[in-house]
Structure formats: structure tokens, C-alpha cells
Design a protein around this motif. Structure first.
Motif, PDB file in Angstrom:
ATOM      1  N   LEU A 216      -6.257  42.319  15.969  1.00 48.39           N
ATOM      2  CA  LEU A 216      -6.308  40.981  15.387  1.00 48.39           C
ATOM      3  C   LEU A 216      -7.753  40.531  15.188  1.00 48.39           C
ATOM      4  N   ILE A 220      -9.384  39.718  11.504  1.00 52.54           N
ATOM      5  CA  ILE A 220     -10.031  38.460  11.119  1.00 52.54           C
ATOM      6  C   ILE A 220     -11.440  38.732  10.595  1.00 52.54           C
ATOM      7  N   TRP A 288      -6.386  35.652  10.125  1.00 54.19           N
ATOM      8  CA  TRP A 288      -5.647  34.689  10.946  1.00 54.19           C
ATOM      9  C   TRP A 288      -4.492  34.058  10.190  1.00 54.19           C
ATOM     10  N   THR A 289      -4.576  34.012   8.840  1.00 49.18           N
ATOM     11  CA  THR A 289      -3.492  33.387   8.079  1.00 49.18           C
ATOM     12  C   THR A 289      -2.186  34.163   8.225  1.00 49.18           C
ATOM     13  N   LEU A 291      -0.948  35.103  10.861  1.00 51.55           N
ATOM     14  CA  LEU A 291      -0.262  34.663  12.077  1.00 51.55           C
ATOM     15  C   LEU A 291       0.930  33.769  11.763  1.00 51.55           C
TER      16      LEU A 291
END
Length: 723
Positions: A216, A220, A288-289, A291
């Protein structure tokens, strides 16, 4: 909110009541969730301007895969103390490869029958990559290659997601098996009893958690640093699988139900649907989008109610939803070739009602192929031994690759029947220059050479690979052509963007004839211009400023050639007053910035040769068709690809207009280029058996070579002025 084991489904597909606590073997709502995922992808690909974020359906699939595969591996680890890798991979192969190889095989055959020849090699290349499950890495590499930036999607481009999944299926069980081996070794060394259920769960959670966290963080970072590549590469996606894995390990067979569990399930559903609606191609993804849809998927997997009408899992467990879920893999495989092929078969494919019919056809085909092809092969007893599965997989992959190569080779051989070559006295521009001897330069009676496919491929490879800097490359990149340094008497410099690079086949020959070195200082998508340079200036502007100074001070450079596209972005003015009458010539800041290098080199007493902007063909904003593709589709009548001269003049064309601004400058020389492609009001797709463009704005390599005598004549005043 209560936690209960997952329920099974009745034969009709309707869920059992929530209070029946049966062991978890099948969760029908997962099939409904698959249906949601594949439908948003399907609608996105058919109507990309309507459901702009439908690509998030892929991420839903990744989470589901992580959830199911980890649950299976954990159950096996608890039961046997290990992971049987061969059996695991054999099951995955029997489940995934038969239908995917069938789609690839039929796509390879269909491509040479339906698509223009310009698309065959790219399609074959990606069919091979898809068969070997490395398609995502091929697309990541292509995403940063300038010559392939505008390349159209192939009919198998969607296989990149399957490549990511297969790579996960290879990595994941190996990593968990190694974890179990390490723990078992440590237990034996310490004399402790065999690993227990809880120990295995905790160990797996540590591995999953750490891998997911690193993935992750990298996702990012890399999405911000290199978004085009980040979208495809496996490390940016691993964390999505680990979200599902964590849910499987933490929850086991339990789910949260009741009022609040159902509310959270609906929240998860809306997170998926909302991102599909709100996200666009401009959304940084999968950083992050991602997520939002992935955590939404976790919520739907772990929370929900089964009460009729109000329960989210009730809706997802209805037979229409589970049926689409059962066919979702086939739907995903079949739909993209249909999206790519249908516009070539009929122009009516753009109408909404035809798209609806195509979608219904895809669903029907998927149901049939699942029922009569995928399922029988997956259950075939003859393939149950692991070694037979592996052999069958290897044979199937080899069949697809060999068939694709054979299909493309056969069709290319049958299409290359031209009687003209580059040496013909009436080839290319020579036919236009000698109409009296060559007759109609546009009739195409002698055929085409090279073929549209070769012309398109030449653009992607480039005549002189490595001679053009990428837009973001730091500092100045030099490339030397022309005469050998030991034999050279002076240097000709070439400055500009890719529209300067396209002239290198001619300029290289001319430099050799003149015993000059050719110093190439071109940069992709970098308009040749000046301007104020600061710490935050682009690499393009910084390099341009350095080139202006370097060429000015280099006494060996007698001549500078400047060329550029007529299409460019807006940018600030020059770094100094150029002494030009702005009002008389209606010059804006962009024009003055583009004239700064010219003024600088004129002041340095260089011979400055400015090439006019080449016409831009097929400038229809709604069309992705390149000129070679158009010719391939209209080989019997290439004139269908011609354009009016007015339609090809689409930019500011400041270099062409510089002929008037610098008319009185003694060492300024203008080389017009429109008349090399256009006669009177028409700009031609083919001249003298040569395709004029390799895309829609860059002249084709062989056509440029046919102009060498003409270009040399037009540059002669500058070359003779070198002394």
C-alpha cells in the motif's frame, strides 16, 4: 450487530434464513458481488464517458480473490500443516486456463480477419504476453514509451488483470508455505508441539499484514511518481488481495449481521458503486483512492443482512445476481474483444441499442461457454493428476502462441504484394516531383511499400533509437549522426521535438553528403522555445536553455535546423526582449518564446534553417484512427484517407509564420513542408506507393527518405553559406 457463520444457499439460489447456523461452504452473496464487479467493468468499457470509474470493478475482484484463496490455504494449512503447491496450482489452472486460452486463440484468428494490418503485430505481442501471464508488465513498459503513448488498445489488453491474479497465485501460496516451513522448523528445534490453529492464523496475519502495508505504501508513492506504470504493475496491487486475505483470516466463516451489520454492508456496496460513478481517468489510481472500493468490498464480504428486500446479502444472493456471478469470469474474458472488434464490423456499434444487444450476446455466450466448455474441462477426471494438468496447460499455451504467430505471418505474406520499392524512380515524393514521367502519383497502381503495418511499426521503433530524449529526462542528451568525426568539417545541429526527429533519415544523409556531423538535440513533446528558467522550470525548458547556450558558443556548429509540431501547449514568453515588432505580426508570448532560439542563433551568426510544420491528418477528436490504419482499411481506395489542406492546419504554426517575421534576416532560411505532402487543396495519404505518415502527424520514414534530394535543395542556401 451479531456475528454468525456464513450461510449456504438453497438449490433455487435463495438464501437460507440468517438464524440457521450452518458450516460455511458457499457464500452466494460473493457471486452477487462478482456480478456487481463485472457489470461496472462492462458498462465502463461500453460507455466510458458515463460510468467513468467502472474500472474499480477489477479491484473488487482482487479483494474477493484474496479472500477466497487465503481462506482455502488457511484451511489446508490447519488440516495438513502445509500447503500442497502442485495441487493448488493445478486447481487454478483447471479453473482459469481453458477458457482464457480459448478466448486468446479465437481472438488471434479474429484479429487478422477483422482488424487492419497495423494492429496485427501489437495484438500478437500482447496475446503472447497474455498467454504467459505477463501482460501487465508489457503494458507498464509501453505506458512510458513515447512512441507507444497513443497506441490503441488491443483486443486482449484486459488480460493484464488476469496476469496480476496469476502472479498473486504463484507468490501467495509459496510465501505461506515458506512461513509454515519456518515455523515448523522452529517448533521442532524447540521441542514444542505441532503448530496449532491460532498460531497459524497469527503467523499468516503477520505475513499478510506486513506485505499489504508495504504494498500500500509503495502503491501510494508510485501512483504519484509514475501513474501510468503504477496502474499495471503487480506490487501496487498486492495490498488489495491482502485486504481480502485479512478479512478471511480474522473472520473465518463468521459474518456480522443484524441491523448494523446490514447497514455496514450497504455502506460497502455504496462505496463500490460511488467510486464507480465518481472516479474518472484523472483519479490517481490505485493509490489511496483504491481504498474506497476495496474497503467497501471487505464490508460487503463481512457484513450484511439476509432479510428479504432490506438485506444487502439477500439482494446479492438472488438467482439473477448469482448467475451473472457464475458467468463473471467468462463475461470479463469475452467482453473486451467484442468492444474492440465491433466498430470494425459495423459503424452501428456506436449506438446505445446495439451496445445493449452486444452486452446481452456477451452474457449468453458467457453462460454457454461456462456451461459447456469451462465446467466440463475443470471437472474432467483425466486432468485430475497434477502432472497432466501441467502438461495440458503447457500444450494449450504453446498452441495459442504458435497459432497467433502463424495467423499473422500468413496474412502479412498475402497482403504484401507490391511491385514498387524505395529504389523505384517514381517512389514516394519522386513521383510528385516528376509527374510528367511518373504519371498519376496518387493512383497507387504499383501497390504500397512498405505495408501499413510496417509503417506503423517503424514509427514505434524509430529510425535512430535512442536519439531523442524523453520529455522528463534531466540535462541535455546528445546523439551524433552524419559523417564520422575524423572526416567531418563542421556540424549541423537539429533542435526540436519529435517533429524534428522525424526528419533525421533525410538530415543524416544530407550531413554525410556535406561531410558534416549531425548533432541531434531533440526531445519528445518539448516545443523548441526559450523562456525564464527557474528552479521549478520543466526539464524541457531547462534543457532548451542549455542547448541555446551550448550551440551559440560551439564554433563547430555552422547550421541549426529547427522543427516542431504545430500543436503545443501554452507557455510563457521569452527570457528577454527579442527586438521583434509584436503588433505588426500579431505575436503572443508562445510565438516570442519559440522565436527566442532563432533570434539567439541569428545573433550568434549561425545559419538557422526553420522547417515549416507538417500537415496534421485525421484530426477528428472523436477518432483514434491513424493514417496507416486508415490506409490498411482502404487499400483499394487510399484516397478515402486524404484530407483538405485547410483541415490539416490545426495549430498556431508559428514556425511557418516565422518566414515573414525573419524575412530580412540574412542567415535565416525557411524550408516549406506542406507542398511535400499536399498538392493544391488536397493532402495525400499515399504518394508514389508510399504511405505519407506513420501516425497522423509524423511523416513516415521511407517517405522522408524519398524527399532527400528535395530537402537538400531547399537547405542548399544555408549549407553553401557555411563556407
Amino acid at each position: 450487530m451479531t456475528s454468525i457463520p456464513s450461510t449456504t444457499a438453497t438449490p433455487s439460489g435463495r438464501p437460507l434464513p440468517a438464524q440457521v447456523k450452518t458450516p460455511a461452504h458457499f457464500q452466494p452473496e460473493i457471486q452477487g458481488l462478482r456480478a456487481l464487479a463485472v457489470l461496472v467493468v462492462l458498462l465502463y468499457h461500453f460507455w466510458p464517458d458515463r460510468l467513468t470509474g467502472g474500472y474499480v470493478g477489477v479491484d473488487v475482484f482482487f479483494v474477493i480473490s484474496g479472500y477466497l484463496i487465503t481462506a482455502h490455504l488457511f484451511k489446508e494449512a490447519v488440516k495438513t500443516g502445509g500447503v500442497r503447491l502442485g495441487q493448488f496450482w493445478a486447481r487454478r489452472i483447471r479453473r482459469l486456463l481453458p477458457l482464457s486460452l480459448l478466448v486468446l486463440l479465437l481472438t488471434a484468428i479474429s484479429a487478422v480477419l477483422i482488424l487492419p494490418s497495423t494492429a496485427w503485430q501489437a495484438t500478437l505481442r500482447q496475446i503472447i504476453a497474455s498467454t504467459l501471464y505477463v501482460q501487465n508488465w508489457v503494458l507498464a513498459a509501453d505506458a512510458v514509451e513515447y512512441s507507444k503513448a497513443d497506441e490503441r488498445a488491443t483486443a486482449v489488453q484486459h488480460f493484464w488483470t488476469l496476469s496480476v491474479e496469476e502472479q498473486f497465485y504463484v507468490l501467495w501460496p509459496v510465501l505461506l508455505a515458506l512461513t509454515l516451513m519456518f515455523l515448523a522448523f522452529r517448533q521442532r528445534r524447540s521441542g514444542a508441539p505441532a503448530l496449532g490453529h491460532a498460531q497459524i492464523r497469527v503467523a499468516f496475519l503477520w505475513v499478510v499484514g506486513l506485505l499489504g502495508a508495504f504494498s500500500l505504501i509503495f502503491s501510494i508513492y508510485y501512483t504519484a511518481a509514475a501513474p501510468a506504470q503504477a496502474y499495471f504493475v503487480t506490487p501496487t496491487r498486492i495490498w488489495e488481495f491482502t485486504l481480502g486475505a485479512i478479512a478471511a483470516l480474522v473472520l473465518g466463516s463468521r459474518q456480522f449481521t443484524g441491523k448494523w451489520g446490514n447497514v455496514l454492508g450497504w455502506v460497502g456496496f455504496l462505496m463500490i458503486l460511488g467510486s464507480a460513478i465518481m472516479y474518472t481517468d484523472a483519479t490517481p489510481f490505485p493509490g489511496w483512492t483504491a481504498l474506497v472500493p476495496t474497503l467497501g468490498t471487505v464490508l460487503v464480504l463481512s457484513c450484511g443482512g439476509r432479510e428479504p428486500v432490506t438485506g444487502i446479502h439477500w439482494w446479492l444472493s438472488l438467482r439473477p445476481a448469482t448467475a451473472i456471478g457464475d458467468w463473471s469470469y467468462a463475461i470479463y474474458l469475452w467482453h473486451w474483444p467484442v468492444v474492440i472488434f465491433s466498430p470494425y464490423i459495423s459503424e452501428a456499434a456506436r449506438f446505445w441499442y446495439v451496445k445493449v444487444l452486444l452486452i446481452l450476446g456477451i452474457i449468453a455466450l458467457s453462460a454457454l461457454s461456462t456451461r459447456f466448455f469451462e465446467t466440463p474441462i475443470r471437472r474432467a477426471k483425466i486432468l485430475l493428476p497434477t502432472w497432466r494438468t501441467m502438461v495440458a496447460a503447457g500444450a494449450g499455451m504453446a498452441l495459442v502462441i504458435v497459432s497467433g504467430i502463424a495467423a499473422v505471418s500468413t496474412m502479412q505474406t498475402s497482403s504484401e504484394d507490391s511491385t514498387i520499392t524505395a529504389d523505384h524512380p517514381c517512389y514516394g515524393y519522386r513521383a510528385l516531383a516528376n509527374i510528367g514521367e511518373c504519371g498519376d502519383a496518387f493512383a497507387g497502381e504499383l501497390g504500397l511499400w512498405p505495408s501499413p503495418a510496417v509503417v506503423a511499426e517503424q514509427y514505434q521503433e524509430g529510425a535512430f533509437p535512442g536519439c531523442q530524449a524523453d520529455n522528463e529526462d534531466p540535462a541535455v542528451q546528445e546523439c551524433w549522426l552524419g559523417a564520422e568525426e575524423s572526416d567531418a568539417d563542421g556540424t549541423i545541429a537539429v533542435f526540436g521535438d519529435s517533429h524534428a526527429t522525424m526528419w533525421l533519415p533525410a538530415l543524416d544523409e544530407i550531413a554525410q553528403e556535406q561531410d558534416k556531423q549531425l548533432l541531434v538535440l531533440t526531445r519528445s513533446a518539448c516545443t523548441p522555445r526559450g523562456g525564464e528558467v527557474g528552479d521549478d522550470s520543466s526539464e524541457c525548458l531547462q534543457a532548451n536553455a542549455e542547448i541555446m547556450e551550448q550551440v551559440s558558443e560551439d564554433e563547430s556548429v555552422h547550421t541549426v535546423v529547427v522543427a516542431a509540431s504545430q500543436m503545443h501547449g501554452e507557455f510563457g514568453g521569452p527570457s528577454r526582449d527579442l527586438g521583434l515588432d509584436e503588433s505588426d505580426y500579431d505575436l503572443d508570448d508562445s510565438a516570442l518564446a519559440m522565436y527566442e532560439p532563432i533570434v539567439t542563433w541569428l545573433e550568434a551568426e549561425k545559419e538557422v534553417v526553420v522547417f515549416g510544420e507538417s500537415p496534421r491528418m485525421s484530426n477528428d477528436e472523436d477518432s483514434e484512427e491513424t493514417l496507416p490504419e486508415c490506409v490498411a482499411l482502404n487499400e483499394d481506395d487510399p484516397s478515402a484517407c486524404n484530407e483538405t489542406r485547410e483541415d490539416t492546419q490545426v495549430g498556431d504554426r508559428w514556425l511557418t509564420r516565422s518566414a515573414e517575421v525573419f524575412e530580412d534576416a540574412e542567415n535565416y532560411h525557411f524550408v516549406p513542408t506542406e507542398d511535400l505532402v499536399c498538392l493544391e487543396d488536397t493532402c495525400y495519404a499515399t504518394i508514389g506507393g508510399a504511405i505519407t505518415y506513420s501516425d497522423n502527424s509524423h511523416l513516415a520514414e521511407d517517405f522522408v527518405r524519398s524527399m532527400i534530394p528535395e530537402i537538400s535543395d531547399r537547405m542548399e542556401p544555408a549549407l553553401s553559406a557555411q563556407g
